[in-house]
Scaffold this motif. Structure first.
Motif, PDB file in Angstrom:
ATOM      1  N   GLU A 174       0.843  -1.325  -0.227  1.00 48.42           N
ATOM      2  CA  GLU A 174      -0.009   0.031   0.034  1.00 48.42           C
ATOM      3  C   GLU A 174       1.112   1.113  -0.093  1.00 48.42           C
ATOM      4  OE1 GLU A 174      -3.084   0.215   3.044  1.00 48.42           O
ATOM      5  OE2 GLU A 174      -3.855  -1.848   2.315  1.00 48.42           O
ATOM      6  N   LEU A 175       0.689   2.104  -1.019  1.00 52.24           N
ATOM      7  CA  LEU A 175       1.366   3.333  -0.919  1.00 52.24           C
ATOM      8  C   LEU A 175       0.507   4.599  -0.889  1.00 52.24           C
ATOM      9  CD1 LEU A 175       3.562   2.367  -4.147  1.00 52.24           C
ATOM     10  CD2 LEU A 175       4.113   2.094  -1.875  1.00 52.24           C
ATOM     11  N   TYR A 176       1.163   5.481  -0.332  1.00 57.61           N
ATOM     12  CA  TYR A 176       0.425   7.067  -0.435  1.00 57.61           C
ATOM     13  C   TYR A 176       1.066   7.654  -1.593  1.00 57.61           C
ATOM     14  CZ  TYR A 176      -2.069  10.807   1.021  1.00 57.61           C
ATOM     15  OH  TYR A 176      -2.943  11.984   1.435  1.00 57.61           O
ATOM     16  N   ARG A 177       0.266   8.065  -2.586  1.00 59.88           N
ATOM     17  CA  ARG A 177       0.501   8.722  -3.695  1.00 59.88           C
ATOM     18  C   ARG A 177       0.549  10.262  -3.873  1.00 59.88           C
ATOM     19  NH1 ARG A 177       0.433   7.446 -10.330  1.00 59.88           N
ATOM     20  NH2 ARG A 177       0.697   9.597 -10.870  1.00 59.88           N
ATOM     21  N   VAL A 178       1.168  11.111  -3.925  1.00 58.17           N
ATOM     22  CA  VAL A 178       1.127  12.656  -4.218  1.00 58.17           C
ATOM     23  C   VAL A 178       1.658  12.855  -5.722  1.00 58.17           C
ATOM     24  CG1 VAL A 178       1.404  14.733  -3.267  1.00 58.17           C
ATOM     25  CG2 VAL A 178       1.149  12.838  -1.682  1.00 58.17           C
ATOM     26  N   ASP A 179       0.833  13.413  -6.463  1.00 63.30           N
ATOM     27  CA  ASP A 179       1.320  13.785  -7.831  1.00 63.30           C
ATOM     28  C   ASP A 179       2.117  15.135  -7.585  1.00 63.30           C
ATOM     29  OD1 ASP A 179      -0.166  11.750  -8.871  1.00 63.30           O
ATOM     30  OD2 ASP A 179      -1.907  13.086  -9.243  1.00 63.30           O
ATOM     31  N   ARG A 180       3.317  15.234  -8.685  1.00 64.30           N
ATOM     32  CA  ARG A 180       4.031  16.369  -8.895  1.00 64.30           C
ATOM     33  C   ARG A 180       3.336  17.675  -8.889  1.00 64.30           C
ATOM     34  NH1 ARG A 180       7.290  19.523 -12.123  1.00 64.30           N
ATOM     35  NH2 ARG A 180       9.249  19.772 -11.324  1.00 64.30           N
ATOM     36  N   ALA A 181       2.158  17.748  -9.406  1.00 64.18           N
ATOM     37  CA  ALA A 181       1.412  18.918  -9.532  1.00 64.18           C
ATOM     38  C   ALA A 181       1.034  19.403  -8.441  1.00 64.18           C
ATOM     39  CB  ALA A 181       0.192  18.573 -10.629  1.00 64.18           C
ATOM     40  N   ASP A 182       0.823  18.671  -7.300  1.00 62.87           N
ATOM     41  CA  ASP A 182       0.261  19.123  -5.860  1.00 62.87           C
ATOM     42  C   ASP A 182       1.346  19.354  -5.195  1.00 62.87           C
ATOM     43  OD1 ASP A 182      -2.565  19.002  -6.714  1.00 62.87           O
ATOM     44  OD2 ASP A 182      -2.257  16.715  -6.710  1.00 62.87           O
ATOM     45  N   PHE A 183       2.345  18.593  -5.327  1.00 58.51           N
ATOM     46  CA  PHE A 183       3.514  18.488  -4.209  1.00 58.51           C
ATOM     47  C   PHE A 183       4.504  19.763  -4.450  1.00 58.51           C
ATOM     48  CE2 PHE A 183       7.375  16.903  -2.135  1.00 58.51           C
ATOM     49  CZ  PHE A 183       6.843  16.475  -0.808  1.00 58.51           C
ATOM     50  N   ILE A 184       4.910  19.877  -5.492  1.00 60.90           N
ATOM     51  CA  ILE A 184       5.729  21.182  -5.921  1.00 60.90           C
ATOM     52  C   ILE A 184       5.078  22.647  -5.108  1.00 60.90           C
ATOM     53  CG2 ILE A 184       6.920  22.572  -7.342  1.00 60.90           C
ATOM     54  CD1 ILE A 184       8.100  20.046  -6.889  1.00 60.90           C
ATOM     55  N   PRO A 185       3.828  22.736  -5.307  1.00 62.75           N
ATOM     56  CA  PRO A 185       3.174  23.984  -4.654  1.00 62.75           C
ATOM     57  C   PRO A 185       3.217  23.791  -3.240  1.00 62.75           C
ATOM     58  CG  PRO A 185       1.964  23.411  -6.649  1.00 62.75           C
ATOM     59  CD  PRO A 185       2.785  22.089  -6.451  1.00 62.75           C
ATOM     60  N   PHE A 186       3.115  22.548  -2.584  1.00 65.46           N
ATOM     61  CA  PHE A 186       3.167  22.299  -1.273  1.00 65.46           C
ATOM     62  C   PHE A 186       4.389  22.633  -0.722  1.00 65.46           C
ATOM     63  CE2 PHE A 186       3.902  19.172   2.329  1.00 65.46           C
ATOM     64  CZ  PHE A 186       2.974  19.851   3.187  1.00 65.46           C
ATOM     65  N   LEU A 187       5.428  22.397  -1.342  1.00 66.08           N
ATOM     66  CA  LEU A 187       6.909  22.563  -0.903  1.00 66.08           C
ATOM     67  C   LEU A 187       7.070  24.136  -1.168  1.00 66.08           C
ATOM     68  CD1 LEU A 187       9.119  20.062  -2.890  1.00 66.08           C
ATOM     69  CD2 LEU A 187       8.874  20.170  -0.435  1.00 66.08           C
ATOM     70  N   GLU A 188       6.537  24.837  -2.163  1.00 69.07           N
ATOM     71  CA  GLU A 188       6.771  26.314  -2.302  1.00 69.07           C
ATOM     72  C   GLU A 188       6.030  27.041  -1.186  1.00 69.07           C
ATOM     73  OE1 GLU A 188       5.049  26.789  -5.957  1.00 69.07           O
ATOM     74  OE2 GLU A 188       7.118  26.146  -6.843  1.00 69.07           O
ATOM     75  N   ARG A 189       5.207  26.358  -0.455  1.00 65.44           N
ATOM     76  CA  ARG A 189       4.117  27.222   0.569  1.00 65.44           C
ATOM     77  C   ARG A 189       4.983  26.926   1.817  1.00 65.44           C
ATOM     78  NH1 ARG A 189      -0.203  24.769  -2.200  1.00 65.44           N
ATOM     79  NH2 ARG A 189      -0.354  23.056  -1.017  1.00 65.44           N
ATOM     80  N   HIS A 190       5.939  25.729   1.964  1.00 64.74           N
ATOM     81  CA  HIS A 190       6.624  25.503   3.332  1.00 64.74           C
ATOM     82  C   HIS A 190       7.882  25.313   3.074  1.00 64.74           C
ATOM     83  CE1 HIS A 190       2.511  24.914   4.850  1.00 64.74           C
ATOM     84  NE2 HIS A 190       2.270  23.962   3.679  1.00 64.74           N
ATOM     85  N   PRO A 191       8.850  26.440   3.094  1.00 64.40           N
ATOM     86  CA  PRO A 191      10.083  26.644   2.791  1.00 64.40           C
ATOM     87  C   PRO A 191      11.060  25.659   3.622  1.00 64.40           C
ATOM     88  CG  PRO A 191       9.256  28.831   2.681  1.00 64.40           C
ATOM     89  CD  PRO A 191       8.019  27.662   3.404  1.00 64.40           C
ATOM     90  N   ARG A 192      10.719  25.490   4.808  1.00 63.83           N
ATOM     91  CA  ARG A 192      11.321  24.629   5.755  1.00 63.83           C
ATOM     92  C   ARG A 192      11.404  23.277   5.228  1.00 63.83           C
ATOM     93  NH1 ARG A 192      10.299  24.298  11.969  1.00 63.83           N
ATOM     94  NH2 ARG A 192      12.072  22.971  11.755  1.00 63.83           N
ATOM     95  N   LEU A 193      10.210  22.747   4.701  1.00 61.50           N
ATOM     96  CA  LEU A 193      10.290  21.300   3.803  1.00 61.50           C
ATOM     97  C   LEU A 193      11.220  21.287   2.907  1.00 61.50           C
ATOM     98  CD1 LEU A 193       9.216  18.428   4.269  1.00 61.50           C
ATOM     99  CD2 LEU A 193       7.336  19.391   2.698  1.00 61.50           C
ATOM    100  N   CYS A 194      11.518  22.273   2.007  1.00 61.84           N
ATOM    101  CA  CYS A 194      12.426  22.620   0.815  1.00 61.84           C
ATOM    102  C   CYS A 194      13.732  22.205   1.212  1.00 61.84           C
ATOM    103  CB  CYS A 194      12.271  23.735   0.173  1.00 61.84           C
ATOM    104  SG  CYS A 194      10.594  24.136  -0.678  1.00 61.84           S
ATOM    105  N   THR A 195      13.966  22.995   2.571  1.00 65.93           N
ATOM    106  CA  THR A 195      15.429  22.581   3.242  1.00 65.93           C
ATOM    107  C   THR A 195      15.617  21.334   3.696  1.00 65.93           C
ATOM    108  OG1 THR A 195      15.439  24.965   4.148  1.00 65.93           O
ATOM    109  CG2 THR A 195      17.037  23.559   5.049  1.00 65.93           C
ATOM    110  N   ARG A 196      14.469  20.690   4.173  1.00 67.25           N
ATOM    111  CA  ARG A 196      14.557  19.262   4.515  1.00 67.25           C
ATOM    112  C   ARG A 196      14.940  18.313   3.388  1.00 67.25           C
ATOM    113  NH1 ARG A 196      17.063  16.440   8.409  1.00 67.25           N
ATOM    114  NH2 ARG A 196      16.062  14.384   8.503  1.00 67.25           N
ATOM    115  N   MET A 197      14.253  18.830   2.213  1.00 62.20           N
ATOM    116  CA  MET A 197      14.428  18.033   1.031  1.00 62.20           C
ATOM    117  C   MET A 197      15.783  18.131   0.487  1.00 62.20           C
ATOM    118  SD  MET A 197      12.759  16.067  -1.430  1.00 62.20           S
ATOM    119  CE  MET A 197      10.906  16.348  -1.784  1.00 62.20           C
ATOM    120  N   MET A 198      16.126  19.180   0.456  1.00 63.79           N
ATOM    121  CA  MET A 198      17.792  19.536   0.164  1.00 63.79           C
ATOM    122  C   MET A 198      18.664  18.383   1.311  1.00 63.79           C
ATOM    123  SD  MET A 198      18.450  23.325  -0.969  1.00 63.79           S
ATOM    124  CE  MET A 198      17.672  23.892   0.499  1.00 63.79           C
ATOM    125  N   VAL A 199      18.572  18.368   2.320  1.00 66.39           N
ATOM    126  CA  VAL A 199      19.203  17.631   3.238  1.00 66.39           C
ATOM    127  C   VAL A 199      19.148  15.947   2.761  1.00 66.39           C
ATOM    128  CG1 VAL A 199      19.503  16.686   5.545  1.00 66.39           C
ATOM    129  CG2 VAL A 199      19.213  19.083   5.167  1.00 66.39           C
TER     130      VAL A 199
END
Length: 236
Positions: A106-131
């Protein structure tokens, strides 16, 4: 169907998503959906569009790559809480490897079209993604170094130590790897033949470093295995 709170609990086990506050987690849960795959089903192929991110809610997934002449290498095995597809998701390019269900998942799927704006709304998560992506790059570099500079026995010892970090379970006999590993799987991880793995495992058994039976490995002497891996201080 897995309840939303169960999904949140699993996602919080991941290093990328575990720092989301309750509001951010609720927002993420509203973006995705649960998908299921039977054992041996392909989730995505190498070269497919990187249009989604997956989090493993249940089951096991093999990440594989293959050459033009049909040789296959097992790059990783993912379990509950792991995330896959994040590299292609970020740059929108094709998948760098294939993902196949080793057992029903079982997988939880999030499409890129929704996830990229989510990252843009939450800069701290962008930093975590880079790590997280930097950690992935270091892991790839270490694998390349292993393949270039170390012989197969040392590479096998190093891989067993890495697997013990995620799957090691203390027992009276030693550290048991809860992940069943065939010699073929180990060979695919190292990019060598099954016969070579069989020979190296035999050598490890004779030294008393490991026991191998019915697809499960027990590390009987962790210090000896670290020494054989070139990691006597346990810093691998």
């Amino acid at each position: 169907m897995t309840a939303p709170m169960d999904v949140a609990a699993v996602l919080r086990r991941n290093r990328l998503l575990g720092e989301l506050d309750p509001g951010q987690m609720a927002e993420l849960l509203g973006l995705g959906r649960i998908v299921r795959f039977d054992a041996d089903r392909t989730i995505f192929q190498k070269g497919d569009p990187g249009d989604s991110l997956f989090a493993v809610l249940k089951g096991q997934i093999a990440i594989r790559t293959s050459s033009a002449d049909g040789k296959t290498m097992l790059l990783n095995i993912l379990e509950t809480g792991d995330v896959l597809g994040e590299i292609a998701l970020i740059d929108g390019r094709e998948r760098t490897a294939a993902a196949v269900a080793l057992r029903p998942v079982e997988l939880y799927r999030v499409d890129r079209a929704d996830f990229i704006p989510f990252l843009e709304r939450h800069p701290r998560l962008c930093t975590r993604m880079m790590v997280v992506l930097c950690e992935r790059l270091r892991w790839v570099s270490e694998n390349i170094e292993d393949a270039v500079f170390h012989d197969v026995p040392r590479r096998l010892a190093r891989r067993l130590l890495l697997l013990s970090d995620s799957y090691g379970q203390p027992t009276t006999a030693g550290l048991r790897l809860t992940l069943p590993l065939s010699q073929e799987s180990l060979a695919n991880m190292l990019g060598v033949t099954r016969e070579m793995v069989n020979k190296c495992l035999g050598a490890l058994r004779r030294t008393g470093a490991v026991t191998y039976a019915k697809g499960f490995i027990v590390i009987n002497d962790l210090a000896l295995l670290r020494d054989m891996a070139g990691d006597p201080e346990g810093g691998l």
